[in-house]
Design a protein around this motif. Structure first.
Motif, PDB file in Angstrom:
ATOM      1  N   GLU A 298       0.844  -1.205   0.000  1.00  0.00           N
ATOM      2  CA  GLU A 298       0.000   0.000   0.000  1.00  0.00           C
ATOM      3  C   GLU A 298       0.872   1.244   0.000  1.00  0.00           C
ATOM      4  OE1 GLU A 298      -3.371   1.971   2.888  1.00  0.00           O
ATOM      5  OE2 GLU A 298      -3.568  -0.147   2.344  1.00  0.00           O
TER       6      GLU A 298
ATOM      7  N   SER B 151      -1.609  -1.526  -5.610  1.00  0.00           N
ATOM      8  CA  SER B 151      -1.789  -0.224  -4.952  1.00  0.00           C
ATOM      9  C   SER B 151      -1.219   0.874  -5.842  1.00  0.00           C
ATOM     10  CB  SER B 151      -1.100  -0.205  -3.584  1.00  0.00           C
ATOM     11  OG  SER B 151      -1.268   1.056  -2.950  1.00  0.00           O
TER      12      SER B 151
ATOM     13  N   SER C 147      -2.308  -1.547   6.195  1.00  0.00           N
ATOM     14  CA  SER C 147      -3.199  -0.399   6.010  1.00  0.00           C
ATOM     15  C   SER C 147      -2.598   0.853   6.631  1.00  0.00           C
ATOM     16  CB  SER C 147      -4.572  -0.682   6.629  1.00  0.00           C
ATOM     17  OG  SER C 147      -5.449   0.410   6.451  1.00  0.00           O
TER      18      SER C 147
END
Length: 556
Positions: free
Chosen positions: A164, A534, A226
């Motif tokens: 991410e 991502s 995250s």
């Protein structure tokens, strides 16, 4: 009518048996699931079914030519049909009517003169868009040059489950004996900083002498990552269920330790005060990230024992203090942050696992997709879906809002990418003028664009931050980036064509979704599927994590 590849395999199997090709039918039996269909449909499938369906397909293809765009039937020449009513003629008709499915461009065979002629013919079309027999054919080129770019790798890392971006910082999990996650910062065009390593402690096995059971205390692989909305904190979740909170400089800030199964998703609230975590046992927990204490706990792990599948793999925040999570039998449950575990609303419509949830702040609509092959749109204070988009033949992997908030793009295990229009009060984006019928999207399942390269399942989909591109990852490791800006341009051309028409001529859709770039794994290992994708906030960098092979950061 729909026909899956497995059903077609069974019809071929029956045909081989009927014609006495026993060895060939045995080989097909060993490599496919035809025996499962034999038990179900043996008494229902008549002799010669495959040949009968092919003959009906030829009849259908020819009959399309007999009906004009205005609904009038053209005169029939019996002598012509005696000579040309064949499979070869039907294939030629289909090729002329839908030339995009022919082997051209990157799918063309070497020295294929017919494909080269088609390519040259398309190159003469300056606008890359035309009307052929009432059908609008949009080109599949990038920047009007007809080239599909190869993604350029500027950074690589090992096989990974999650990745991410957050601003110029990029984090990923790495499958190593230490089960670590790493953070790097993009310093310049192609230069990254030295990675900051987030390492989980390694603990040996312990044995409970009373029960003589051996438990593995290893944290396991990192399954989810995250970033907070502010980008200063990072959550990592592992197979054991432990969740760790890290600062930007790699220091451990807190440990959340109530899950007992692999973490599948984590979502931060806008304020960063709370986060939702879900595991594969259908346990969902809302945490206070400042104190590390659980605020709400939803335990439905008994359901997985009864039904053998997860209720869902995604959750979503609705406003600052409300959120939705998957419930029983495809339901979506709406909760508010408080001391109560009772939902304040239930959204009923899906029948299988929830795969994606996305709330649109602009139009205040919730988007959901499911393994039941459908996409649904939900309005506030209404438990019934306002739109149900049907067209995918297998489970929908991802669904995302497009730039203008009234269109949706989705990808599925059936290998297709589809674009949909959400109609307003029964009217499409291209409105009929002066009572005309020039409206190609006049129902609640309006698909206006589609891409189906082959039948290889798509396992991951992700739209860019500026919503100008959409990236999908397939089961074979191939990555495809679609150009939504060029699709919008093709749509505007079609709108101009429709607005100038004065008759009730029909316009056939869907359009082809243009491909901007792609990447295929040179040497692919078994099960080397795409685990995560991502986008960087600058929209020019794309990270792709692979299950077995090397993973990459690509520059478009």
């Amino acid at each position: 009518m729909s026909l899956t590849s497995e059903e077609l395999n069974y019809l071929i199997y029956r045909y081989l048996q009927e014609t006495g090709h026993e060895v060939s039918s045995l080989a097909l039996q060993e490599e496919t699931r035809v025996l499962e269909f034999e038990k179900k449909f043996k008494e229902r499938i008549p002799l010669g079914c495959l040949v009968s369906l092919v003959q009906k397909g030829i009849l259908y293809t020819e009959s399309e030519l007999l009906v004009r765009y205005d609904g009038k039937v053209m005169p029939v020449d019996p002598e012509n049909y005696k000579k040309n009513f064949t499979l070869a003629q039907a294939l030629q008709v289909d090729k002329e009517q839908f030339p995009e499915i022919s082997n051209t461009g990157r799918f063309a065979l070497e020295n294929d003169s017919e494909a080269e002629e088609e390519k040259l013919k398309e190159g003469k079309d300056e606008e890359n868009s035309q009307i052929i027999d009432g059908t609008h054919k949009a080109g599949n080129s990038d920047e009007d040059e007809g080239f599909i770019k190869a993604l350029e790798s500027i950074f690589s890392y090992g096989s990974s489950n999650a990745c991410e971006w957050s601003g110029s910082y990029f984090a990923w999990s790495e499958k190593t004996p230490t089960n670590s996650a790493k953070i790097v910062r993009l310093k310049s065009n192609k230069e990254f900083s030295v990675p900051t390593v987030l390492t989980y402690p390694t603990v040996g096995k312990s044995t409970d002498t009373a029960s003589n059971n051996t438990s593995n205390n290893l944290a396991g692989e990192i399954t989810a990552i995250s970033w907070s909305r502010s980008g200063d904190r990072l959550l990592t979740g592992v197979e054991s269920g432990e969740i760790r909170l890290w600062t930007l400089d790699g220091k451990l800030s807190n440990i959340f330790n109530m899950h007992k199964a692999p973490i599948i998703t984590m979502k931060w609230s806008d304020t960063g005060m709370h986060c939702i975590t879900m595991d594969v046992d259908n346990v969902t927990i809302v945490w206070n990230t400042l104190t590390g204490s659980p605020v709400q706990h939803f335990d439905l792990k008994e359901v997985i024992n009864n039904f053998g599948e997860s209720l869902g793999i995604d959750c979503e925040w609705i406003e600052k203090d409300k959120f939705v999570i998957p419930g029983l039998n495809g339901a979506i449950l709406l909760f508010q942050i408080n001391n109560s575990n009772e939902p304040i609303g239930r959204l009923l419509g899906h029948s299988k696992t929830i795969t994606c949830l996305s709330y649109n702040e602009s139009n205040k609509l919730l988007l959901s997709s499911s393994d039941d092959n459908t996409i649904r749109i939900w309005r506030g204070h209404n438990s019934n879906a306002s739109h149900c988009l049907m067209g995918h033949s297998q489970g929908v992997v991802n669904a995302s809002w497009m730039k203008n908030n009234d269109k949706i793009i989705s990808c599925s295990l059936d290998g297709s990418v589809r674009c949909w229009t959400i109609l307003k009060d029964g009217a499409g984006d291209i409105a009929a003028k002066d009572g005309g019928a020039n409206n190609y999207a006049n129902n609640n399942n309006a698909m206006f664009a589609c891409s189906l390269i082959d039948d290889i399942p798509i396992v991951y989909g992700c739209i860019s931050p500026d919503k100008s591109m959409y990236c999908v990852g397939r089961l074979d490791g191939q990555v495809i980036v679609y150009n939504l800006e060029l699709l919008k341009k093709n749509m505007e051309e079609l709108e101009n064509i429709v607005s100038k028409k004065t008759t009730n001529d029909a316009i056939t859709v869907p359009l082809e979704i243009p491909i901007k770039a792609e990447y295929s794994v040179p040497i692919s290992k078994p099960n080397n599927y795409v685990c995560a994708i991502s986008w960087c906030e600058t929209n020019d960098l794309l990270s792709v994590s692979y299950a077995e092979n090397q993973s990459y950061v690509f520059r478009l």
